[in-house]
Design a protein around this motif. Structure first.
Motif, short mmCIF file in Angstrom:
data_model
loop_
_atom_site.label_atom_id
_atom_site.label_comp_id
_atom_site.label_asym_id
_atom_site.label_seq_id
_atom_site.Cartn_x
_atom_site.Cartn_y
_atom_site.Cartn_z
N MET A 1 0.82 -1.11 0.09
CA MET A 1 0.05 -0.21 0.44
C MET A 1 0.67 0.60 0.24
N PRO A 2 0.43 2.43 -1.14
CA PRO A 2 1.27 3.27 -0.52
C PRO A 2 1.21 4.03 0.63
N ARG A 3 2.98 4.48 0.75
CA ARG A 3 2.42 5.21 2.00
C ARG A 3 3.16 6.66 1.11
N PRO A 4 3.03 7.77 2.12
CA PRO A 4 4.24 8.95 2.41
C PRO A 4 5.42 9.05 2.32
N LEU A 5 6.09 10.19 1.50
CA LEU A 5 7.51 10.05 2.41
C LEU A 5 8.16 10.26 3.65
N PHE A 6 8.91 9.59 4.11
CA PHE A 6 8.94 9.88 5.24
C PHE A 6 10.33 10.72 5.01
N SER A 7 10.45 11.56 7.00
CA SER A 7 11.45 12.96 6.38
C SER A 7 12.47 12.33 5.74
N LYS A 8 13.05 11.95 5.81
CA LYS A 8 14.67 11.49 5.42
C LYS A 8 14.65 11.43 3.98
N GLU A 9 13.49 11.06 3.68
CA GLU A 9 13.31 10.37 1.72
C GLU A 9 12.92 11.84 1.32
N LYS A 10 12.23 12.51 2.37
CA LYS A 10 12.21 13.53 1.65
C LYS A 10 13.81 14.62 1.12
N THR A 25 8.70 21.07 -10.77
CA THR A 25 7.73 19.80 -10.46
C THR A 25 7.30 19.81 -9.45
N TYR A 26 8.32 18.75 -9.23
CA TYR A 26 8.28 17.55 -8.39
C TYR A 26 8.83 18.30 -6.14
N LEU A 27 9.80 19.54 -6.44
CA LEU A 27 9.57 19.75 -4.98
C LEU A 27 8.33 20.29 -4.04
N PRO A 28 7.44 21.01 -5.28
CA PRO A 28 6.21 21.44 -4.02
C PRO A 28 5.09 20.36 -3.95
N LEU A 29 5.41 19.02 -4.61
CA LEU A 29 4.74 18.07 -4.11
C LEU A 29 5.12 17.25 -3.59
N LEU A 30 6.16 17.31 -2.47
CA LEU A 30 6.58 15.88 -1.53
C LEU A 30 5.80 15.55 -0.64
N ASP A 31 5.51 16.36 -0.46
CA ASP A 31 4.35 16.36 0.94
C ASP A 31 3.17 15.41 0.24
N GLU A 32 3.16 15.30 -1.45
CA GLU A 32 1.95 14.56 -1.93
C GLU A 32 2.11 12.70 -2.85
N LEU A 33 3.74 12.73 -2.51
CA LEU A 33 4.17 12.07 -3.16
C LEU A 33 3.94 10.55 -2.58
N ARG A 34 3.46 9.69 -2.95
CA ARG A 34 2.88 8.54 -2.15
C ARG A 34 4.27 7.40 -2.77
N VAL A 35 4.68 6.09 -2.36
CA VAL A 35 6.03 5.45 -2.25
C VAL A 35 5.34 3.88 -1.64
N GLU A 36 6.13 3.09 -2.10
CA GLU A 36 5.73 1.31 -1.78
C GLU A 36 7.11 1.23 -1.77
N ASP A 37 7.99 0.60 -0.47
CA ASP A 37 9.04 0.16 -0.78
C ASP A 37 9.38 -0.77 -1.14
N LEU A 102 21.53 6.41 5.87
CA LEU A 102 22.29 7.00 4.46
C LEU A 102 21.88 8.70 4.65
N MET A 103 22.11 9.29 5.12
CA MET A 103 21.96 10.55 5.58
C MET A 103 23.20 11.28 5.98
N PRO A 104 24.38 10.36 5.69
CA PRO A 104 25.31 11.33 6.14
C PRO A 104 26.49 12.37 5.42
N PHE A 105 25.08 12.68 3.79
CA PHE A 105 25.66 13.35 2.89
C PHE A 105 24.12 15.41 2.95
N SER A 106 23.61 14.86 3.89
CA SER A 106 22.86 15.64 4.39
C SER A 106 22.85 16.39 5.78
#
Length: 109
Positions: A1-10, A25-37, A102-106
């Motif tokens: 089932m698709p879910r929102p991006l987690f904070s680190k994924e955003k 196009t896509y930066l304004p939509l980050l909160d609306e995007l849905r993903v599946e693992d 996956l966050m050492p670069f940020s």
């Protein structure tokens, strides 16, 4: 089932989008995007949900290579489909082991 991006994924997706032709196009939509693992041995790859069917690889938007906490190299690619829609966040750890951080670069855990 698709879910929102987690904070680190955003953060990862926004950093990969920054400076590309897809950012506006896509930066304004980050909160609306849905993903599946994805079933990738816990490397943390994601499939972006879409109502479009028969999607396939269309190209890489951006890539970053970094080292995971354990020192193993990781390649992260943001991928579009043939319709220029976000398709995958492809994470590949060269030894195929689960990713640790996956966050050492940020600078965010």
């Amino acid at each position: 089932m698709p879910r929102p991006l987690f904070s680190k994924e955003k953060i990862i997706v926004s950093q990969l989008l920054a400076g590309t032709e897809y950012a506006a196009t896509y930066l304004p939509l980050l909160d609306e995007l849905r993903v599946e693992d994805m079933n990738d041995g816990e490397m943390e790859s994601l499939l972006f949900a879409s109502s479009t069917t028969n999607r396939r690889y269309g190209g890489d938007i951006a890539q970053v290579q970094l080292q995971d906490e354990d020192g193993i190299p990781v390649m992260i690619s943001l991928v579009i489909d043939q319709y220029d829609q976000l398709f995958e966040l492809d994470v590949w750890k060269v030894d195929f082991s689960p990713t640790k951080n996956l966050m050492p670069f940020s600078g965010i855990d």
